[in-house]
Write a protein that holds these residues in place. Structure first.
Motif, PDB file in Angstrom:
ATOM      1  N   ARG A 102       0.831  -1.196   0.000  1.00 34.88           N
ATOM      2  CA  ARG A 102       0.000   0.000   0.000  1.00 34.88           C
ATOM      3  C   ARG A 102       0.870   1.251   0.000  1.00 34.88           C
ATOM      4  O   ARG A 102       2.034   1.202   0.388  1.00 34.88           O
ATOM      5  CB  ARG A 102      -0.949  -0.009   1.204  1.00 34.88           C
ATOM      6  CG  ARG A 102      -0.231  -0.195   2.514  1.00 34.88           C
ATOM      7  CD  ARG A 102      -1.164  -0.514   3.676  1.00 34.88           C
ATOM      8  NE  ARG A 102      -0.352  -0.993   4.799  1.00 34.88           N
ATOM      9  CZ  ARG A 102      -0.801  -1.210   6.018  1.00 34.88           C
ATOM     10  NH1 ARG A 102      -2.074  -1.028   6.302  1.00 34.88           N
ATOM     11  NH2 ARG A 102       0.004  -1.636   6.961  1.00 34.88           N
ATOM     12  N   ARG A 225       1.806 -11.392  13.190  1.00 37.25           N
ATOM     13  CA  ARG A 225       2.280 -12.067  11.976  1.00 37.25           C
ATOM     14  C   ARG A 225       1.337 -11.886  10.792  1.00 37.25           C
ATOM     15  O   ARG A 225       1.312 -12.710   9.881  1.00 37.25           O
ATOM     16  CB  ARG A 225       2.463 -13.560  12.261  1.00 37.25           C
ATOM     17  CG  ARG A 225       3.480 -13.879  13.359  1.00 37.25           C
ATOM     18  CD  ARG A 225       3.712 -15.378  13.429  1.00 37.25           C
ATOM     19  NE  ARG A 225       4.546 -15.756  14.558  1.00 37.25           N
ATOM     20  CZ  ARG A 225       5.897 -15.711  14.528  1.00 37.25           C
ATOM     21  NH1 ARG A 225       6.524 -15.314  13.449  1.00 37.25           N
ATOM     22  NH2 ARG A 225       6.576 -16.083  15.594  1.00 37.25           N
ATOM     23  N   ALA A 227      -1.334 -12.273   8.200  1.00 38.33           N
ATOM     24  CA  ALA A 227      -2.196 -13.409   7.852  1.00 38.33           C
ATOM     25  C   ALA A 227      -1.737 -14.715   8.489  1.00 38.33           C
ATOM     26  O   ALA A 227      -2.409 -15.751   8.368  1.00 38.33           O
ATOM     27  CB  ALA A 227      -2.269 -13.557   6.339  1.00 38.33           C
ATOM     28  N   GLY A 229      -1.252 -14.958  11.802  1.00 36.95           N
ATOM     29  CA  GLY A 229      -1.674 -14.981  13.205  1.00 36.95           C
ATOM     30  C   GLY A 229      -0.744 -14.202  14.115  1.00 36.95           C
ATOM     31  O   GLY A 229      -0.272 -13.136  13.740  1.00 36.95           O
ATOM     32  N   ALA A 230      -0.483 -14.740  15.290  1.00 36.95           N
ATOM     33  CA  ALA A 230       0.306 -13.995  16.277  1.00 36.95           C
ATOM     34  C   ALA A 230       0.989 -14.952  17.238  1.00 36.95           C
ATOM     35  O   ALA A 230       0.575 -16.107  17.392  1.00 36.95           O
ATOM     36  CB  ALA A 230      -0.592 -13.033  17.045  1.00 36.95           C
ATOM     37  N   VAL A 246      -9.813 -15.239   6.483  1.00 35.19           N
ATOM     38  CA  VAL A 246     -10.693 -14.126   6.109  1.00 35.19           C
ATOM     39  C   VAL A 246     -10.298 -13.577   4.743  1.00 35.19           C
ATOM     40  O   VAL A 246      -9.197 -13.831   4.257  1.00 35.19           O
ATOM     41  CB  VAL A 246     -10.607 -12.948   7.127  1.00 35.19           C
ATOM     42  CG1 VAL A 246     -11.235 -13.319   8.451  1.00 35.19           C
ATOM     43  CG2 VAL A 246      -9.173 -12.476   7.315  1.00 35.19           C
ATOM     44  N   GLU A 248      -9.195 -10.401   2.835  1.00 34.45           N
ATOM     45  CA  GLU A 248      -8.638  -9.109   3.182  1.00 34.45           C
ATOM     46  C   GLU A 248      -9.171  -8.023   2.251  1.00 34.45           C
ATOM     47  O   GLU A 248      -8.960  -8.082   1.047  1.00 34.45           O
ATOM     48  CB  GLU A 248      -7.104  -9.205   3.093  1.00 34.45           C
ATOM     49  CG  GLU A 248      -6.398  -8.077   3.795  1.00 34.45           C
ATOM     50  CD  GLU A 248      -4.893  -8.300   3.888  1.00 34.45           C
ATOM     51  OE1 GLU A 248      -4.467  -9.206   4.631  1.00 34.45           O
ATOM     52  OE2 GLU A 248      -4.156  -7.574   3.209  1.00 34.45           O
ATOM     53  N   ALA A 254      -5.558  -2.924  11.222  1.00 35.38           N
ATOM     54  CA  ALA A 254      -5.638  -4.250  11.866  1.00 35.38           C
ATOM     55  C   ALA A 254      -4.676  -4.334  13.045  1.00 35.38           C
ATOM     56  O   ALA A 254      -5.021  -4.853  14.115  1.00 35.38           O
ATOM     57  CB  ALA A 254      -5.334  -5.359  10.859  1.00 35.38           C
ATOM     58  N   PHE A 258      -5.708  -4.878  16.864  1.00 32.86           N
ATOM     59  CA  PHE A 258      -5.104  -5.983  17.620  1.00 32.86           C
ATOM     60  C   PHE A 258      -4.566  -5.451  18.951  1.00 32.86           C
ATOM     61  O   PHE A 258      -4.870  -5.982  20.027  1.00 32.86           O
ATOM     62  CB  PHE A 258      -3.972  -6.606  16.789  1.00 32.86           C
ATOM     63  CG  PHE A 258      -3.227  -7.730  17.479  1.00 32.86           C
ATOM     64  CD1 PHE A 258      -3.469  -9.048  17.140  1.00 32.86           C
ATOM     65  CD2 PHE A 258      -2.263  -7.453  18.461  1.00 32.86           C
ATOM     66  CE1 PHE A 258      -2.773 -10.083  17.778  1.00 32.86           C
ATOM     67  CE2 PHE A 258      -1.581  -8.480  19.101  1.00 32.86           C
ATOM     68  CZ  PHE A 258      -1.827  -9.796  18.755  1.00 32.86           C
ATOM     69  N   ALA A 284      -8.226  -9.938  12.541  1.00 33.43           N
ATOM     70  CA  ALA A 284      -8.788 -10.603  11.354  1.00 33.43           C
ATOM     71  C   ALA A 284     -10.088  -9.921  10.925  1.00 33.43           C
ATOM     72  O   ALA A 284     -10.325  -9.702   9.735  1.00 33.43           O
ATOM     73  CB  ALA A 284      -9.031 -12.082  11.655  1.00 33.43           C
ATOM     74  N   VAL A 287      -9.419  -6.547   8.963  1.00 27.29           N
ATOM     75  CA  VAL A 287      -8.986  -6.531   7.559  1.00 27.29           C
ATOM     76  C   VAL A 287     -10.153  -6.749   6.586  1.00 27.29           C
ATOM     77  O   VAL A 287     -10.037  -6.477   5.395  1.00 27.29           O
ATOM     78  CB  VAL A 287      -7.862  -7.553   7.254  1.00 27.29           C
ATOM     79  CG1 VAL A 287      -6.646  -7.316   8.137  1.00 27.29           C
ATOM     80  CG2 VAL A 287      -8.338  -8.992   7.353  1.00 27.29           C
TER      81      VAL A 287
HETATM   82  P1  ADP Z   1       0.289  -4.401  11.448  1.00 26.86           P
HETATM   83  O1  ADP Z   1      -0.868  -3.614  10.884  1.00 26.86           O
HETATM   84  O2  ADP Z   1       0.794  -3.862  12.751  1.00 26.86           O
HETATM   85  O3  ADP Z   1       1.339  -4.772  10.462  1.00 26.86           O
HETATM   86  P2  ADP Z   1      -0.667  -7.117  11.121  1.00 26.86           P
HETATM   87  O4  ADP Z   1      -0.893  -6.915   9.684  1.00 26.86           O
HETATM   88  O5  ADP Z   1       0.352  -8.104  11.535  1.00 26.86           O
HETATM   89  O6  ADP Z   1      -0.400  -5.758  11.901  1.00 26.86           O
HETATM   90  O7  ADP Z   1      -2.085  -7.514  11.738  1.00 26.86           O
HETATM   91  C1  ADP Z   1      -2.317  -7.569  13.114  1.00 26.86           C
HETATM   92  C2  ADP Z   1      -2.983  -8.856  13.478  1.00 26.86           C
HETATM   93  O8  ADP Z   1      -4.268  -8.944  12.836  1.00 26.86           O
HETATM   94  C3  ADP Z   1      -2.226 -10.099  13.044  1.00 26.86           C
HETATM   95  O9  ADP Z   1      -1.257 -10.462  14.003  1.00 26.86           O
HETATM   96  C4  ADP Z   1      -3.361 -11.113  12.984  1.00 26.86           C
HETATM   97  O10 ADP Z   1      -3.713 -11.520  14.289  1.00 26.86           O
HETATM   98  C5  ADP Z   1      -4.499 -10.276  12.403  1.00 26.86           C
HETATM   99  N1  ADP Z   1      -4.485 -10.280  10.930  1.00 26.86           N
HETATM  100  C6  ADP Z   1      -3.949  -9.339  10.112  1.00 26.86           C
HETATM  101  N2  ADP Z   1      -4.107  -9.661   8.816  1.00 26.86           N
HETATM  102  C7  ADP Z   1      -4.752 -10.840   8.796  1.00 26.86           C
HETATM  103  C8  ADP Z   1      -5.226 -11.718   7.762  1.00 26.86           C
HETATM  104  N3  ADP Z   1      -5.054 -11.416   6.452  1.00 26.86           N
HETATM  105  N4  ADP Z   1      -5.837 -12.859   8.117  1.00 26.86           N
HETATM  106  C9  ADP Z   1      -6.034 -13.174   9.419  1.00 26.86           C
HETATM  107  N5  ADP Z   1      -5.619 -12.400  10.443  1.00 26.86           N
HETATM  108  C10 ADP Z   1      -4.989 -11.240  10.154  1.00 26.86           C
END
Ligand code: ADP
Length: 313
Positions: A102, A225, A227, A229-230, A246, A248, A254, A258, A284, A287
């Motif tokens: 993005r 992490r 997509a 998880g964490a 899910v 996106e 997101a 979180f 999740a 997004v």
């Molecule tokens: P940031 O915006 O700080 O980079 P992330 O993209 O890692 O954060 O998203 C934060 C949290 O949201 C992830 O750790 C996960 O739990 C959830 N998440 C983000 N994107 C997805 C996705 N595409 N599918 C499922 N869970 C997601």
């Protein structure tokens, strides 16, 4: 429980509908949506039922009034938000590409966001957690105020939580990087994404970076992490939380959702694993919705989402 506070930019965001259209002039934007990483965070912490307050500045305009109204409706104490009659509320534009990347254009300089001020006397009584979103540290005025707030909260015996979301377009400055490193070292709870680890600890692998964070003041680490998880780490415990499946639509916000869920629940005594499981669901859900703060969710929505058992085992 403690009151969670956050400080920084309040802005409205316009989101491009058409993936891959770049930031050329098109008429396919939607918005204005309420935004600003610390604002999304505090809104979600309030929605989880935590006591919350926000410090920032908006312009005397419709964008500013709707931002304040939204936070207040969701339960945030907005008495720390002031209105600058001489400036307009900040804006941001975001476009998405087919590969998931993005581009942002931020208009924060000389907007109301930069009129922020802070005094330790403004802090509420009682136990405090101050959340810092690294995105705010790029702008010198915001950075100075946040650094002051960190010092004031630590002096009061409060705790710092930090999302070191080091967006390169906001962190051009060495001073920003330096301030972030110092706040990371003072943080009780750190919630980096995997890409933030590379920025914070260049050359270190994930395990070594986690060790480094734990060797400072961090008691709790939530590694985001995307997509995937964490992972949660605290006091010798480690939980890998499986991602939900899910579609996106708009990933912006997101991470803030979180963090708001996670800290909001921890502040109310919810266990590490349960707070992380709910934060993973909130991320999740976020997004799948267009608009950064529109991705925030209620406890009931998170319950329903978890009950649907849609994890990718
Ligand atoms: P940031 O915006 O700080 O980079 P992330 O993209 O890692 O954060 O998203 C934060 C949290 O949201 C992830 O750790 C996960 O739990 C959830 N998440 C983000 N994107 C997805 C996705 N595409 N599918 C499922 N869970 C997601």
């Amino acid at each position: 429980g403690p009151t969670i506070i956050s400080a920084g930019e309040l802005l409205v965001e316009f989101v491009s509908h058409r993936k891959g259209c770049g930031l050329e002039v098109v008429s396919e934007y939607s918005g204005p949506y309420p935004s600003g990483a610390p604002a999304i965070f505090i809104d979600q912490a309030a929605r989880m039922g935590a006591a919350t307050g926000f410090y920032g500045t908006v312009g005397d305009d419709g964008f500013g009034r709707s931002l304040v109204a939204r936070l207040r409706e969701d339960g945030v104490d907005t008495s720390g938000i002031s209105t600058d009659p001489d400036r307009t509320t900040g804006t941001a534009f975001v476009s998405y590409y087919e590969d998931g990347s993005r581009t942002f254009i931020f208009h924060l300089k000389d907007t109301a966001a930069e009129a922020i001020s802070f005094s330790a006397e403004d802090l509420p009584d009682g136990e405090l957690i101050l959340h810092v979103s690294a995105a705010s540290l790029g702008a010198p005025k915001l950075r100075n105020v946040i650094v002051q707030a960190v010092e004031a909260v630590l002096a009061r015996g409060g705790r710092i939580s930090c999302d070191p979301n080091a967006r390169p377009e906001l962190m051009r400055d060495d001073a920003a990087r330096q301030a972030l490193q110092e706040i990371v070292e003072q943080s009780w709870c750190l919630m980096p994404s995997t890409s933030d680890l590379g920025y914070l600890f260049p050359g270190l692998g994930e395990a070594a970076a986690i060790e480094r964070m734990l060797s400072a003041k961090a008691e709790i680490i939530a590694l985001k992490r995307g997509a995937e998880g964490a992972t949660l780490i605290s006091q010798g415990q480690r939980f890998d939380i499986a991602p939900h499946k899910v579609e996106e639509l708009d990933p912006t916000g997101a991470g803030d959702g979180f963090c708001g869920t996670f800290v909001g629940l921890l502040a109310q005594g919810v266990s590490l694993e349960e707070a992380g499981r709910r934060a993973n669901a909130a991320g999740a859900i976020a997004v799948t919705r267009r608009g950064p703060m529109e991705g925030n969710s209620s406890p009931e929505e998170i319950d329903a989402f978890l009950a649907a058992e849609n994890t990718r085992a």
